[in-house]
Design a protein around this motif. Sequence first.
Motif, short mmCIF file in Angstrom:
data_model
loop_
_atom_site.label_atom_id
_atom_site.label_comp_id
_atom_site.label_asym_id
_atom_site.label_seq_id
_atom_site.Cartn_x
_atom_site.Cartn_y
_atom_site.Cartn_z
N LEU A 58 0.85 -1.19 0.00
CA LEU A 58 0.00 0.00 0.00
C LEU A 58 0.89 1.24 0.00
O LEU A 58 1.59 1.51 0.98
CB LEU A 58 -0.92 -0.01 1.23
N ILE A 59 0.87 1.99 -1.09
CA ILE A 59 1.77 3.14 -1.24
C ILE A 59 0.99 4.37 -1.67
O ILE A 59 -0.08 4.28 -2.29
CB ILE A 59 2.88 2.84 -2.27
N ASP A 60 1.53 5.53 -1.30
CA ASP A 60 0.91 6.78 -1.74
C ASP A 60 1.50 7.19 -3.09
O ASP A 60 2.40 6.54 -3.62
CB ASP A 60 1.10 7.87 -0.69
N PHE A 61 1.00 8.28 -3.63
CA PHE A 61 1.41 8.66 -4.99
C PHE A 61 2.84 9.19 -5.07
O PHE A 61 3.51 8.97 -6.09
CB PHE A 61 0.41 9.65 -5.58
N PRO A 62 3.36 9.87 -4.06
CA PRO A 62 4.79 10.20 -4.12
C PRO A 62 5.66 8.94 -4.23
O PRO A 62 6.63 8.90 -4.99
CB PRO A 62 5.05 10.94 -2.81
N THR A 63 5.24 7.89 -3.52
CA THR A 63 6.00 6.64 -3.59
C THR A 63 5.83 5.96 -4.94
O THR A 63 6.75 5.31 -5.45
CB THR A 63 5.56 5.69 -2.46
N VAL A 96 1.83 18.03 -8.01
CA VAL A 96 2.66 17.10 -8.77
C VAL A 96 4.14 17.46 -8.64
O VAL A 96 5.00 16.57 -8.53
CB VAL A 96 2.21 17.07 -10.24
N LEU A 97 4.46 18.75 -8.63
CA LEU A 97 5.86 19.17 -8.46
C LEU A 97 6.40 18.71 -7.11
O LEU A 97 7.57 18.31 -7.01
CB LEU A 97 5.97 20.69 -8.59
N ALA A 98 5.55 18.77 -6.08
CA ALA A 98 5.99 18.31 -4.76
C ALA A 98 6.29 16.81 -4.80
O ALA A 98 7.25 16.34 -4.18
CB ALA A 98 4.91 18.61 -3.72
N TRP A 99 5.48 16.06 -5.52
CA TRP A 99 5.74 14.62 -5.65
C TRP A 99 7.03 14.38 -6.43
O TRP A 99 7.80 13.47 -6.08
CB TRP A 99 4.57 13.95 -6.36
N GLU A 154 22.67 20.24 -2.62
CA GLU A 154 22.41 20.90 -1.34
C GLU A 154 22.01 22.36 -1.55
O GLU A 154 22.70 23.11 -2.23
CB GLU A 154 23.65 20.83 -0.45
N GLY A 155 20.89 22.72 -0.97
CA GLY A 155 20.41 24.09 -1.03
C GLY A 155 19.45 24.35 -2.18
O GLY A 155 18.76 25.37 -2.19
N HIS A 156 19.37 23.45 -3.16
CA HIS A 156 18.50 23.64 -4.32
C HIS A 156 17.38 22.61 -4.31
O HIS A 156 17.62 21.42 -4.12
CB HIS A 156 19.31 23.53 -5.62
N ARG A 157 16.17 23.07 -4.55
CA ARG A 157 15.00 22.20 -4.60
C ARG A 157 14.76 21.80 -6.06
O ARG A 157 14.45 22.63 -6.91
CB ARG A 157 13.78 22.92 -4.02
N ILE A 158 14.94 20.51 -6.33
CA ILE A 158 14.86 19.99 -7.69
C ILE A 158 13.91 18.81 -7.70
O ILE A 158 13.95 17.95 -6.82
CB ILE A 158 16.25 19.56 -8.21
N GLY A 159 13.05 18.76 -8.70
CA GLY A 159 12.18 17.61 -8.91
C GLY A 159 12.57 16.89 -10.17
O GLY A 159 13.10 17.50 -11.11
N GLY A 160 12.31 15.59 -10.22
CA GLY A 160 12.71 14.85 -11.41
C GLY A 160 12.00 13.53 -11.54
O GLY A 160 11.29 13.08 -10.63
#
Length: 634
Positions: free
Chosen positions: A375-380, A505-508, A524-530
């Motif tokens: 059982l997993i959430d959408f970020p996972t 979605v960006l947070a995920w 470090e110090g930069h918020r990056i999504g991928g």
Amino acid sequence: MVRTRGWSGSEPSAPERRQEPNARKRPNRRVIALQSVPAGRLLAVYLLLAAGLIGLSVRLAWLQVKEGDRLQSRARAIQTQQVKPIGRRRPIVDRQGRLVALDEERFTLWAHPRFFNFPGDDPQLVRTPTDVAQRLSSVLVMPETALVQSMGPRRSGVKLATELDPETARRVRELGISGLDLEAYPQRIYPQGQLFANVVGFLNLERVAQAGLEQSRDKELRRHEGMRTMRRGADGTPLPDGIQAGALYSDDLRLQLTLDARLQQVAQQALVKQMKQWKAKRGAAMVMDVRNGELLALASAPSYDPNRFWSFAPSLFREWSVQDLYEPGSTFKPINLAIALQEKAIQADGKVSDGGQLTIGGWPIFNHDRKGNGLIDFPTVLQVSSNVGMVLAMRQVKPAQFWEWLRTIGIDTMPDTDLPGAVAGQLKSREIFTSQPIEPATAAFGQGFSLTPLKLLQLHAMIANGGRLVSPHITRGLRSGEGLAAAAPPAQGLPVLDPAVTKQVLAWMESVVKHGSDPGVKMEGHRIGGKTGTAQKALNGVYIAGARICSFVATLPIDDPRYVVLVVVDEPQGANAYGSTVAVPVARQIIEALLVLEKVAPSQPTGKPPAATGAARASGDNGSRPQAAATVRG
């Protein structure tokens, strides 16, 4: 008493008789009596004179009326000089004004041996080809024998050399040899070599555009040059009254690209290195400003040198990331989750049960590792790249609505772009998509439809900018002077998604970089999504055994998104070839350079002194800008 002669008729005296012979020598004056001229003779003279006048009048009228235009054109041809334009093209520059393509003057040297004469020679003296070759060989850096052999027995019109630079042409003129003629012509030069060949294209030897922007923007790149006409005096001196207004004016407009040569170089070098390591077929790396659709980098490999295009295969002249379709795989999963959120088919805090596999319409579907995640959430779901989790999530969206959304975001529509050769993607028909359950299931994890890397980049920019579909482009138009430094205004774009949805979605996606199995671009110090992607490669609807397309897409900074980076590598070799191992290292180097070149400040304090990276040094940075440390997966 004096004796005198009288009139009595007596004989003359002796002195008078002696003078008489002299008196007879005097000419006798003849008097002609006046006679009237006949009327016929006067009439004949009058008619003769009248005929002459009439003839002159007729001739004058003939010259003025019948022959006037021809004679006037002949006179103008003698009195005027027409200068034919040589067809110069406008330069192409990058976003910082660095030259990408320009015209340089080159010369062809013609020889006319029958007119060979040196300065100071008798005008009637004609020098031999050997005499001329002795003086010319050192300037042209050619053997005398080769020059003499080229001229041979010909008397005129011998081409001795071509592609002479202006300096060499100047030295030829300084020789002052009569019978040598320099013909000027422009030659297209690409000082960046292979760096922009994939988008700029080239001109062939006849100066006909063959590919890229040179071909698609041909009319704009051509200078509006007309035939120049100038009047000259008898001694050849130009006269100002024959010059039309603006005839000598030449604009300084340049076609400015949105691409940055420094970032383009970093992207191409990183891409080529990784392709060589993994023996890949081809690759592409792209960087887009999500606010207005400007591409800061569009690197492609393998590439070619447009200065020597004839040495390369024609297949390299097209930009495949704009013209070739592929199945995006897992890099499309964030787009699908945004659609499900927009339809309220799933909740931000919802969960799915991932058993590792399931069967849809008789077809088995597995996770990439064939393992379940519970059982997993959408970020996972994104972190572990669960195919089963995506199918369960997108099952909540009706197939007809799912298909309509794929149409809405333009999967099967050609993107609005200035990139030459852009094509539309491929999407199954509504009937097939809605009647066969396997179609929406495979589309849930990015397979069963195809698009170009450019289209995928545009869709991730839509997630980054709050749901607006902006047009990707690589040109800012014709600019000059201070206009080259002016930034493009933000584009409005077509609103498609709710900004709250895209923010979620960006947070995920950020959680994938923070807590995923591959934090290859964590800085470090930069918020990056991928999100990584490793998709099977299909050809004519059939998947090729062992062939993969590895990709990675990144958005930064998450708190105020400005850029999307996409790396796609086609057919890397090796059992360990995945998006995380092949594409992520390229994206990481690009992001490092991007942070420095665009002066992106850290979102959070790093607690470490700034350090210059290799990318910064390569771009000419002196190391004074802050640079975050990078964590690389071993």
